[in-house]
Design a protein around this motif. Structure first.
Motif, PDB file in Angstrom:
ATOM      1  N   GLU A   1      60.555  99.796  46.189  1.00 25.97           N
ATOM      2  CA  GLU A   1      61.912  99.280  46.120  1.00 25.97           C
ATOM      3  C   GLU A   1      62.731  99.567  47.386  1.00 25.97           C
ATOM      4  O   GLU A   1      63.668  98.827  47.704  1.00 25.97           O
TER       5      GLU A   1
ATOM      6  N   ASN B   1      54.516  92.057  44.047  1.00 22.84           N
ATOM      7  CA  ASN B   1      54.893  92.318  42.656  1.00 22.84           C
ATOM      8  C   ASN B   1      53.730  92.849  41.838  1.00 22.84           C
ATOM      9  O   ASN B   1      53.881  93.163  40.664  1.00 22.84           O
TER      10      ASN B   1
ATOM     11  N   THR C   1      60.202 104.110  44.864  1.00 22.68           N
ATOM     12  CA  THR C   1      59.512 103.197  43.953  1.00 22.68           C
ATOM     13  C   THR C   1      60.428 102.817  42.797  1.00 22.68           C
ATOM     14  O   THR C   1      61.513 103.380  42.611  1.00 22.68           O
ATOM     15  N   SER C   2      59.937 101.861  42.004  1.00 14.16           N
ATOM     16  CA  SER C   2      60.719 101.404  40.836  1.00 14.16           C
ATOM     17  C   SER C   2      60.728 102.443  39.726  1.00 14.16           C
ATOM     18  O   SER C   2      61.522 102.330  38.789  1.00 14.16           O
TER      19      SER C   2
ATOM     20  N   LEU D   1      55.339  99.997  42.850  1.00 17.00           N
ATOM     21  CA  LEU D   1      56.188  98.879  43.240  1.00 17.00           C
ATOM     22  C   LEU D   1      57.301  99.447  44.135  1.00 17.00           C
ATOM     23  O   LEU D   1      58.169 100.181  43.683  1.00 17.00           O
TER      24      LEU D   1
ATOM     25  N   SER E   1      52.324  95.612  42.524  1.00 18.30           N
ATOM     26  CA  SER E   1      52.308  97.046  42.849  1.00 18.30           C
ATOM     27  C   SER E   1      51.346  97.358  43.980  1.00 18.30           C
ATOM     28  O   SER E   1      50.654  98.384  43.998  1.00 18.30           O
TER      29      SER E   1
ATOM     30  N   HIS F   1      57.503  90.785  46.764  1.00 20.70           N
ATOM     31  CA  HIS F   1      58.631  91.359  46.042  1.00 20.70           C
ATOM     32  C   HIS F   1      59.780  91.686  47.008  1.00 20.70           C
ATOM     33  O   HIS F   1      60.914  91.239  46.815  1.00 20.70           O
TER      34      HIS F   1
ATOM     35  N   CYS G   1      50.956  97.075  48.477  1.00 20.45           N
ATOM     36  CA  CYS G   1      51.784  97.047  49.686  1.00 20.45           C
ATOM     37  C   CYS G   1      50.904  96.723  50.890  1.00 20.45           C
ATOM     38  O   CYS G   1      49.787  97.262  51.022  1.00 20.45           O
TER      39      CYS G   1
END
Length: 974
Positions: A143, A117, A164-165, A141, A119, A101, A121
């Motif tokens: 950002e 993508n 995060t998103s 996720l 979620s 992502h 890492c």
């Protein structure tokens, strides 16, 4: 001189017209020619990277010359840009459908975060090859990441912030264990600290940035799609490692300060610019829906560090619904927007688009733009191509923008190494100040430009700004080269005239007293400036004329002092009867020539002070050059005033020990005139040796005779050894003085007797004192009674001489007895000598048969020999051989001659027919001659023992081996 300057001012008008005509026909002036000899490279120079990826590029990040690139589904390519030929490929090891992502790389290029993508890492450290999953981060996720630039290291990130998103901000820390036997989770902790919201609820955290200001205060900037939040707070000292929870806790109950814009791109991105050698950014640019918000960062502000904010609205060719911007980067003076097919560069100073680069369709749509903050390079990539922009001389045209904004100081800062641009800025600033009636500032700027001198000067004259004109001339003068002597002379003279005019106006206005004093100080500073010294000195006659035309005697004296024209200063004081001031100038500057010139005037009015000044100068003054001043003064002065001249002459003679005859002669004349008592003491102190006397004896004798100083004349006669004249003159003064003179010729008894006879005759004939005449006999042993008797008259009875005659007869008897005694002693001495001679004739010595020669050690009796009283015995030939080399040259020659004569007498006669009587006579004569020759040889050879006499003593320093035979002797021993 003033009329000349007026004519020059009139000529300025004519010159200005000529300048305009020149400009109209294209005649260049002495300004810079603004021409570029070669084509300049663009500020943003694009370069395509020679790289063909095997798979499509998903994401690219770069920092500290470390580039990481996600390729395809499962490949990660790492490249050290310092070693681009050694790429490192790492497999993510994912077998599901997860895709990359976003990727985040810290400022050191050591820590890489890969957000999937799904979620999840992943984490990869630069020093390892294995990708690690961050278990605590799962389900989020990612950002944005706010890296900790203050506590991070290559193995530890320190406390960082993660957005995060869903709008949450987490605090986390990642650490890599080195040398551990067991695998441990790199994520140390992962805890939520805040949630960002918009009016509709939580919104994705698009960007995070952590900065530290002064006094340990931290600023955290977080952005969503439409809002920009700022969190400000302090972390207690020593607890930095515990993170930023305390800062967010302050805003738990209320929203922090934020900026919001209505439009929405669906995301936002913020970029920062950090200058070299600095750790904190200086400016920012936030790309959002309505445009770009940009400004500077001021860390001294208490709540918000955003300063000088401006919004650049998207132009019509950017439609956020069709071709919305993708990324933004910020440089020193520009921000760059990445659009799907092009790059736009906008100047942050004026908001103008200065650069646009369109990419070909074959490269595909542009995906991402990122800047390496450490090397200031900008990277752009599509799915299959990578480009790099080099930023070159970004500030080349910044000066022009600042100039148009009337920010002249900044404009000059950015063109200080480009004189042609600096001249334009200075001219624009000067014009701006002139229009705003800041005439002094305008003059300072005009003086630094290459504009026509006449135009500028005329401009200030027409505006009647004389003070600004002076400032312009002063600055222009300071910028002239030493070789520009004509211009320097003109400006210096003009400035002098302007200063004098201005001072004349101010001096007559009591209300302008302070301004007058200030202007006077400036004028004096101008006159005493080292830079103007040579010009003022070379044109001092013109300056003096200007000062005289204005009647400014005060500055005339001041200028003369600066020019070291002390003659003019002293003359000015003397003309105004300021004799003390004149003497002070002489004493302060101690110029010998000025003392010689002005002493005749000064000594007439302040004699004591002048003599004190002379004495303080000591040996630097030549007293001979001051004698004319003293002579003129002493001829018209009283005795008391003449004492000052004597005081200085005595100082020269006794303190400085001057030996110049003129000085001593003048002192003698002063003594003879006023101090006869000091005259004799001076002469006696000088001594009686003519070679050590410094005055002229004949001049001194004539001087003393003219003034009747007889005792001084007697002393001088004695020094000149004219004893008869000394006695004759002394008898006129004092008999005792004559007696002292008569005893002086000690080596000439006849003269001494003659002098005493003079005294005796004077005593007998002039004073008629018999007793005193008899006293002369006892004072001088050379006089007898019979020498004095002729001087007495016939009537004098013998009773007066009875005692003297008896004493004389007794002396004669004593002398006769002494002679008899000496004769008897001589007779006895002669008798003893005769007896010694007879005894020597009868003396003999005995020689034993076994005795040997002291020189050759052979029996003595074999050959003729000598026996000495000391007991040494030598053969004749041995003694001759030992003595001959040590004899003087003349004795050696005489000895050789005697030996030849002796040899000649030893030869038999060649005639065999001589009569018998004749032979006998001849033999008798030859025998006598031979004996005499032998005796002469004995006197030379046997005068003393060669071992016991002076010959042995004289040879004590003679080497054992003859130097001439030393080499031969040394070779014989080898």
């Amino acid at each position: 001189m003033a009329s000349i300057l007026d004519e020059y001012e009139d000529s300025l008008h004519r010159s200005a017209a000529v300048q305009h005509s020149r400009a109209s026909v294209g005649i260049p002036h002495s300004g810079y020619v603004n021409a570029r000899l070669e084509k300049e490279t663009p500020i943003f120079n694009k370069q395509r990277i020679d790289f063909a990826p095997p798979e499509k590029i998903n994401s690219l990040v770069v920092s500290s010359n470390q580039l990481c690139m996600s390729l395809g589904k499962d490949t990660l390519l790492r490249i050290d840009l310092g070693k681009p030929d050694e790429p490192n490929q790492v497999e993510l090891g994912r077998k599901d459908e997860a895709k990359v992502h976003k990727m985040f790389l810290d400022h050191t290029g050591s820590h890489l975060l890969i957000a999937l993508n799904t979620s999840e890492c992943l984490y990869l450290n630069r020093s390892v090859q294995k990708v690690r999953a961050l278990s605590r981060w799962k389900g989020h996720l990612i950002e944005s990441v706010g890296w900790n630039k203050f506590l991070g290291s290559e193995t530890n990130t320190g406390p960082i912030l993660v957005g995060t998103s869903q709008g949450q901000i987490y605090e986390a820390e990642i650490s890599v264990s080195e040398g551990s036997l067991f695998s441990t989770n790199p994520d140390q902790y992962f805890r939520q600290v805040y949630t960002l919201e918009e009016e509709s609820g939580p919104a994705p955290v698009c960007c995070l940035e952590i900065e530290r200001g002064i006094d340990g205060k931290f600023f955290i900037i977080a952005t969503t799609r439409k809002r920009l939040f700022q969190f400000v707070g302090k972390v207690p000292e020593g607890t930095e490692q515990q993170g930023f929870s305390s800062i967010f806790a302050v805003h738990a109950d209320h929203l922090p300060s934020f900026r919001e814009f209505p439009a929405n791109l669906g995301f936002s991105e913020i970029a920062f610019y950090t200058p070299k050698l600095r750790s904190s950014p200086r400016s920012f640019a936030w790309m959002m829906g309505n445009g770009v918000l940009y400004g500077t960062l001021d860390y001294s502000r208490p709540d918000s560090i955003l300063s000088d904010e401006r919004v650049w609205v998207y132009p019509p060719d950017i439609d956020i619904t069709v071709n919305k911007p993708i990324s933004i980067v910020l440089t020193q003076f520009h921000f760059l927007l990445l659009l799907p097919d092009r790059v736009k560069a906008v100047c942050t100073l004026n908001g103008q688009v200065v650069f646009q680069d369109l990419f070909l369709e074959k490269f595909g749509l542009l995906t991402r733009m990122i800047k390496d903050p450490t090397v200031q390079q900008i990277w752009i990539h599509t799915e299959k191509v990578v480009f790099r922009y080099h930023v070159q001389r970004e500030s080349r045209d910044v000066w022009k923008m600042y100039m148009n904004m009337n920010k002249f100081d900044l404009a000059k800062e950015y063109c200080k190494d480009r004189p042609e641009c600096l001249d334009i800025v200075l001219a624009k600033e000067a014009e701006h100040c002139f229009q705003n009636k800041r005439y002094l500032d305008s003059a300072k700027c005009y003086a630094l430009t290459q504009n026509y001198f006449e135009e500028i000067a005329l401009k200030f004259i027409e505006a009647k700004q004389e003070e600004a004109l002076m400032e312009f001339l002063i600055k222009k003068l300071s910028n002239l080269k030493p070789s520009e002597k004509t211009q320097t002379t003109l400006l210096t003279t003009w400035l002098t005239e302007l200063y004098l005019n201005w001072l004349g106006i101010l001096q007559g206005d009591p209300s302008q007293r302070n301004l007058y004093l200030d202007t006077r100080e400036k004028f004096r500073t101008f006159l005493s400036s080292p830079k103007n010294k040579d010009c003022l000195f070379n044109n001092r006659a013109s300056i003096y004329e200007l000062l005289a035309s204005h009647g400014d005697t005060e500055h005339m004296v001041y200028f003369a002092v600066i020019m070291q024209d002390y003659e003019r200063v002293v003359a000015h004081h003397c003309q105004h009867d300021e004799y003390d001031e004149a003497l002070n100038v002489l004493s302060r500057h101690r110029d010998e020539k000025l003392f010689y010139k002005f002493s005749p005037v000064l000594i007439q009015h302040i004699p004591k002070k002048v003599v004190d000044a002379w004495i303080s100068m000591g040996s630097r003054l030549d007293a001979r050059n001051l004698i004319p001043a003293l002579v003129n003064y002493s001829q018209s002065a009283s005795t008391q005033q003449i004492n000052e001249a004597i005081r200085y002459m005595e100082f020269c003679v006794y303190q400085l020990e001057e030996t110049q005859q003129a000085i001593h002669n003048y002192l003698l004349s002063l003594y003879a005139l006023c101090r006869p008592d000091s005259l004799l003491s001076y002469l006696e102190q000088a001594g009686t040796n003519p070679n050590r006397i410094h005055y002229d004896l004949k001049y001194a004798l004539r001087l003393c005779a003219e003034h009747g100083h007889h005792r001084a004349c007697v002393h001088i006669y004695k020094v000149m050894e004219l004893y008869e004249e000394a006695v004759d003159l002394a008898l006129q003064v004092d008999v005792d003085l004559a007696k002292s003179c008569a005893d002086l010729p000690e080596d000439d008894e006849e003269l001494r007797k003659k002098l005493w006879l003079k005294i005796a005759r004077h005593v007998v004939q002039e004073e008629k004192d018999v007793k005193k005449a008899m006293a002369c006999l006892s004072s001088c042993a050379l006089l007898k009674i019979e020498d004095v008797l002729p001087f007495f008259p016939d009537f004098v009875t013998i009773d007066h001489f009875k005692e003297a005659i008896c004493n004389s007869l007794e002396d004669y008897n004593k002398h006769i007895e002494e002679l008899k005694r000496e004769m008897e002693e001589a007779t006895q001495s002669a008798k003893r000598i005769r007896e010694d001679i007879q005894e020597m004739r009868n003396k003999y010595g005995s020689v034993e048969p076994q005795e040997k020669c002291a020189a050759c050690d052979f029996p003595l009796l074999n050959r003729p020999f000598y026996l000495f009283l000391c007991g040494h015995m030598f053969h004749y030939d041995c003694l001759l051989q030992a003595v001959f080399p040590n004899l003087p040259a003349y004795k050696q020659a005489k000895l050789e001659d005697l030996q030849k004569k002796l040899a000649a007498t030893s030869q038999p006669s060649k005639s065999h027919h001589r009569p018998k009587d004749a032979d006998t006579i001849s033999l008798g004569k030859g025998q006598q001659s031979r004996e005499q020759i032998k005796a002469d040889i004995d006197d030379i050879v046997a005068a003393e023992c060669v071992y016991c006499g002076e010959l042995m003593i004289r040879s004590i320093d003679k080497p054992f081996i003859d130097p001439q035979k030393y080499e031969e002797e040394m070779q014989s021993w080898l």
